[in-house]
Design a protein around this motif. Structure first.
Motif, PDB file in Angstrom:
ATOM      1  N   ARG B 520      16.450  18.555   5.239  1.00  0.00           N
ATOM      2  CA  ARG B 520      15.550  17.600   4.581  1.00  0.00           C
ATOM      3  C   ARG B 520      15.721  17.674   3.068  1.00  0.00           C
ATOM      4  O   ARG B 520      15.694  16.668   2.365  1.00  0.00           O
ATOM      5  N   ILE B 523      18.525  15.303   2.207  1.00  0.00           N
ATOM      6  CA  ILE B 523      18.448  13.838   2.337  1.00  0.00           C
ATOM      7  C   ILE B 523      17.220  13.230   1.665  1.00  0.00           C
ATOM      8  O   ILE B 523      17.158  12.026   1.426  1.00  0.00           O
ATOM      9  N   CYS B 527      16.543   9.295   0.428  1.00  0.00           N
ATOM     10  CA  CYS B 527      15.524   8.462   1.056  1.00  0.00           C
ATOM     11  C   CYS B 527      14.522   7.976   0.012  1.00  0.00           C
ATOM     12  O   CYS B 527      14.097   6.813   0.002  1.00  0.00           O
ATOM     13  N   LEU B 534      10.047   9.448   4.898  1.00  0.00           N
ATOM     14  CA  LEU B 534      10.539  10.360   5.937  1.00  0.00           C
ATOM     15  C   LEU B 534       9.353  10.832   6.780  1.00  0.00           C
ATOM     16  O   LEU B 534       8.394  11.372   6.248  1.00  0.00           O
ATOM     17  N   CYS B 563      21.653   9.001   9.355  1.00  0.00           N
ATOM     18  CA  CYS B 563      20.804   8.675   8.213  1.00  0.00           C
ATOM     19  C   CYS B 563      21.504   7.652   7.308  1.00  0.00           C
ATOM     20  O   CYS B 563      20.917   6.640   6.886  1.00  0.00           O
ATOM     21  N   ILE B 575      12.056   6.611   8.309  1.00  0.00           N
ATOM     22  CA  ILE B 575      12.993   7.354   9.172  1.00  0.00           C
ATOM     23  C   ILE B 575      12.233   8.554   9.716  1.00  0.00           C
ATOM     24  O   ILE B 575      11.624   9.311   8.956  1.00  0.00           O
ATOM     25  N   VAL B 577      12.222  12.100  11.823  1.00  0.00           N
ATOM     26  CA  VAL B 577      13.039  13.200  12.356  1.00  0.00           C
ATOM     27  C   VAL B 577      12.118  14.083  13.194  1.00  0.00           C
ATOM     28  O   VAL B 577      11.034  14.460  12.743  1.00  0.00           O
ATOM     29  N   LEU B 590      16.347  11.271  15.839  1.00  0.00           N
ATOM     30  CA  LEU B 590      16.269  10.585  14.548  1.00  0.00           C
ATOM     31  C   LEU B 590      16.039   9.100  14.845  1.00  0.00           C
ATOM     32  O   LEU B 590      16.837   8.478  15.551  1.00  0.00           O
ATOM     33  N   ASP B 592      14.720   5.155  13.348  1.00  0.00           N
ATOM     34  CA  ASP B 592      14.381   4.354  12.164  1.00  0.00           C
ATOM     35  C   ASP B 592      13.818   3.020  12.628  1.00  0.00           C
ATOM     36  O   ASP B 592      14.026   2.616  13.788  1.00  0.00           O
TER      37      ASP B 592
END
Lengths: 222, 639
Positions: B520, B523, B527, B534, B563, B575, B577, B590, B592
């Protein structure tokens, strides 16, 4: 923040010229920050440690030694200085080593201007940035120390709350999320993290003393 | 514990002890022999030639002189009856004595002295079954009023021990005879009792110690020998025992027979236990000279005890009629058996000590002597009709020499054991060191192999990720198809991949929870920059030992790819997770809410193919679900 406080003086120690200039640019452009000096070696960095310094941005891998030594020195010589490690990978091992030496946070090399500025401001504002990997690493270190037979317990053990916060941070949750999970304010989470950092530094110092005594480098009065 | 260990050359100390024992034995024997002969020469009139008559009744009757035949004491070929009377007359000197007394030298019989038909002195019954007087010599006063020149002195003897012929006796002054009486008492009674006590101790010790030592046969034979010796003395020294003189004779004979059997048994054991096997030779020579094996010795033990039992039966049977004559016969037979047995022992023990590795002067000093003494004593009784004294001397030193010899052997064994233990210790230490060394070697090799594997894995990862990406950028730049924008994003991708490699290495064998947490950190900024929220739903899945750095890296790449795809093509707002554990299964999802794609229809692009390949590589189950509501990727693998 709305008043116009004196600009915070930032020193940069980074051997890579491009990165150094990039950092200098970020600092210069940021409001309320100014570059107090830049150096590319440990020796040069030492010369920058003047009493008025507010922030030290420092790379760990320097041509004439490890930045960790300079962090320790800065922490000793300048009260209230904020130290930020600049790391290319932000890998937990080196960041935690820096925190143990007295660093307050870390900044990924090549991060965007905004992120870099934000990181500096967070630290200046008393925050303590922590990555999940670093949190995870600190947890492991604390557990190792607790189970080590040689040293019954660390001098400054983490409180239950601190450990719980750290566990959630290691899972990747952000300050705000952790705060919501625990029903506290994000500010308190930051306080916990700072406390954890301090304990880490204290433990690492006493551990160093312990190891030195063991190795016969220091003799305690009996 | 007791076993055949070849002895080294005898030490000087052993020789000195042996010489001392021999000297002491010789001195004691000579002393006893001398004392015996001196004691028998009392200061008085030695009455050797007497008249003898066999009485028909157990009570005394004065017989006329005509009934007596002249005999010389000790008398040969005696007797068909239990009751004997020996007659002599007092001389003028006898009559003139202040305290006229009679010293009866031979000790087994009750001797009642009648003067002119009247009982004058003596111990024991005057009629009834014959008593046993316990081997005490007797010094008897004659009353003054009965003593006169020419008085008839009858010594009435109720004989029972056939070989103990009445010895010549003495008539003289009491005080003059007394020293001899005292000396005889010591020699015939007190000293043998002391020896009997030694025998009893040896017997008790060996019976108790037999189970503790290795050589049970040896200890048992010695115990039986000691017991026989004690039995013999019980038979000899009881004064008129409750079970009667005849039964007491039986006890003595059994002891005598036991000694004659156990001595060879013991010597065979001793010369076998402490010998090493020898090449075979003629059977009778081997039996006489060579060590007997364990089986043969076990048979010997059984045979010895059986012989004793048979002997006991025969003795009782023979004593059941005419015991006086029977006693003489039995005594003669056992005497001969004893002589033969001792001859065998002597040959065997001498042969043993002549063998190299068996030379033990301490044991030899006593063992040879005990055999010689036994031969001497049997001979003295048998052929010289006197008392044996040499076994008494031998028995005093026999157990001592035995103990010393065993102690020396034990010391030798302990020394050998200690030396062996030390040798073993050194060996063990060496082996331990060797094992440690090879362990270290193995660990080094393992480490080297691990490092090599890790290195090749990182190489593979670099090649797979950053290498390909950089190469792509170079090729695009060469063909001038590379915009500044794509250059930056391409390089950023490369750095991201490099950082994932570092992260995967750092997570090591820890938990996937921490690994995803670290992901995390990577990313989040992207994001945030894209304004995507997230939704992080990570459960603590505990340790995941099955998911090492390589699998972690593949999971990172799958998630990063997914991603990146979502951010690039789907324009999602959110998104999600998710990480959870279901038993041994770890599930990563994952999702979206961006614009999806039809998995089958449109070509999924390189990204999805990559995801499939990576999932396959780590043995994970993969589900891709895409539609108008967004895209979901589910990855499941063993913890």
């Amino acid at each position: 923040m709305t008043q116009t406080p004196p600009r915070a003086r930032v020193a940069i120690v980074e051997d890579d010229a491009i990165l150094r200039e990039d950092l200098a640019r970020v600092v210069t452009q940021a409001e309320g920050l100014e570059v107090a000096g830049a150096a590319e070696t440990l020796a040069g960095g030492r010369a920058l440690l003047t009493p008025g310094l507010d922030v030290l941005l420092i790379d760990l891998a320097l041509p004439d030694g490890n930045g960790v030594d300079l962090i320790r020195e800065a922490r000793e010589r300048i009260a209230n200085i904020k130290i930020i490690v600049v790391s290319i990978f932000g890998d937990a091992r080196s960041v935690v080593r820096a925190i143990e030496a007295g660093a307050d946070g870390y900044l990924l090399k090549g991060a965007g201007e905004q992120q870099a500025e934000e990181a500096i401001r967070t630290v200046l504002g008393g925050g303590a940035p922590i990555s999940p990997a670093v949190a995870s690493h600190i947890l492991n270190r604390m557990r190792e120390r607790a189970t080590s037979t040689r040293d019954a317990a660390p001098d400054a053990p983490l409180t239950e709350k601190e450990t719980a916060v750290l566990i959630d941070l290691a899972k990747g949750f952000r300050y705000k999320e952790v705060a919501r999970l625990h029903g506290i304010s994000p500010h308190t989470v930051a306080d916990h993290v700072k406390s954890i950092y301090r304990k880490l530094a204290v433990n690492s110092r006493s551990e160093a003393v312990f190891e030195a005594v063991q190795a016969g480098l220091i003799k305690l009065k009996d | 514990m007791l076993k055949s260990e070849p002895l080294g050359a005898p030490t000087k100390g052993a020789w000195i002890i042996a010489a001392t024992i021999v000297a002491l034995q010789l001195a004691l024997s000579v002393g006893l022999f001398w004392a015996n002969s001196i004691a028998e020469e009392a200061r008085g009139r030695h009455v050797v030639d007497v008249g003898a008559a066999e009485a028909s009744s157990q009570s005394y009757f004065q017989l006329p002189d005509a009934a007596f035949r002249p005999v010389r004491l000790p008398r040969e070929g005696c007797c068909s009856s239990d009751n004997l009377i020996f007659r002599t007359h007092l001389t003028a000197e006898d009559a003139a004595l202040t305290n006229p007394s009679v010293l009866i030298v031979s000790a087994y019989d009750n001797a009642l002295i009648y003067v002119d038909g009247e009982l004058a002195a003596g111990f024991g019954r005057t009629s009834g079954p014959p008593p046993n007087m316990g081997r005490r010599p007797q010094l008897l006063r004659l009353p003054h009023n009965m003593v006169h020149e020419g008085a008839v002195v009858d010594v009435a003897v109720q004989r029972i021990i056939g070989f103990g012929h009445l010895q010549p006796f003495y008539i003289g002054e009491y005080d003059a005879l007394y020293p001899s009486f005292r000396a005889l008492g010591f020699l015939r009674h007190d000293l043998p009792l002391f020896n009997a006590a030694i025998g009893a101790f040896v017997a008790a010790f060996c019976f108790c110690a037999a189970p503790l030592f290795g050589a049970r046969g040896l200890m048992l034979s010695l115990a039986t020998l000691g017991a026989s010796w004690v039995l013999q003395h019980i038979g000899l020294y009881q004064t008129d025992p409750l079970w009667g003189a005849v039964a007491n004779n039986g006890v003595y004979f059994l002891g005598f027979l036991g000694a004659c059997i156990c001595l060879p048994w013991f010597f065979i054991e001793w010369t076998s236990v402490f010998s090493r096997a020898r090449p075979k030779r003629t059977a009778w020579l081997a039996v006489a000279l060579d060590p007997w094996d364990a089986t043969a010795r076990r048979r010997l033990a059984i045979a010895s005890l059986a012989t004793l039992a048979i002997g006991a039966a025969l003795i009782s049977w023979r004593l059941s009629f005419n015991p006086a004559v029977a006693s003489q016969d039995i005594n003669r037979v056992i005497g001969w058996i004893g002589l033969l047995a001792m001859a065998f022992c002597l040959v065997r023990i001498v042969a043993f000590y002549l063998r190299p590795g068996s030379r033990d002067p301490i044991a030899a000093s006593a063992f040879v002597f005990v055999i010689l003494a036994a031969i001497a004593d049997i001979s003295m009784v048998r052929f010289f009709k006197t008392y044996g004294v040499f076994l008494g001397a031998a028995v005093t030193f026999f157990p001592l020499a035995l103990l010393l010899s065993l102690a020396f052997r034990a010391r030798g064994i302990f020394e050998a054991a200690t030396a062996t233990a030390e040798k073993l210790n050194v060996l063990v230490t060496d082996r331990e060191r060797e094992i440690l060394r090879s362990h270290e070697e193995i660990r080094r090799n393992e480490r080297a192999a691990m490092l090599l594997e890790e290195r090749s894995r990182i190489m593979r990862d670099m090649h797979d990720g950053i290498g390909g990406q950089l190469l792509g950028l170079i090729l695009q730049a060469r063909s001038r198809k590379l915009s500044d924008q794509s250059l930056v994003s391409g390089l950023e991708q490369s750095l991201d991949d490099l950082r994932l490699v570092v992260d995967s290495l750092e997570q090591g064998e820890g938990s996937l929870t921490g690994a995803l947490g670290a992901f995390r950190g990577r990313i989040e900024p992207r994001c945030e920059a894209a304004g995507v929220e997230l939704d992080w739903q990570i459960e603590d899945v505990g340790t995941t030992p099955n998911i090492g750095p390589d699998k972690t890296l593949q999971i990172y790449r799958i998630l990063l790819e997914a991603c990146t795809n979502a951010l690039k093509h789907g324009a999602p707002k959110r998104i999600g997770v998710l990480l959870k554990r279901d038993g041994d299964r770890i599930e990563i999802a994952l999702t979206d809410d961006g614009a999806g794609f039809a998995p089958g229809a449109v070509q999924p692009g390189r990204g999805l193919a990559n995801i499939r390949t990576r999932a396959q590589r780590i043995g994970a189950h993969l589900e891709i679900d895409s539609g108008a509501a967004g895209t979901g990727i589910l990855l499941a693998l063993g913890a």
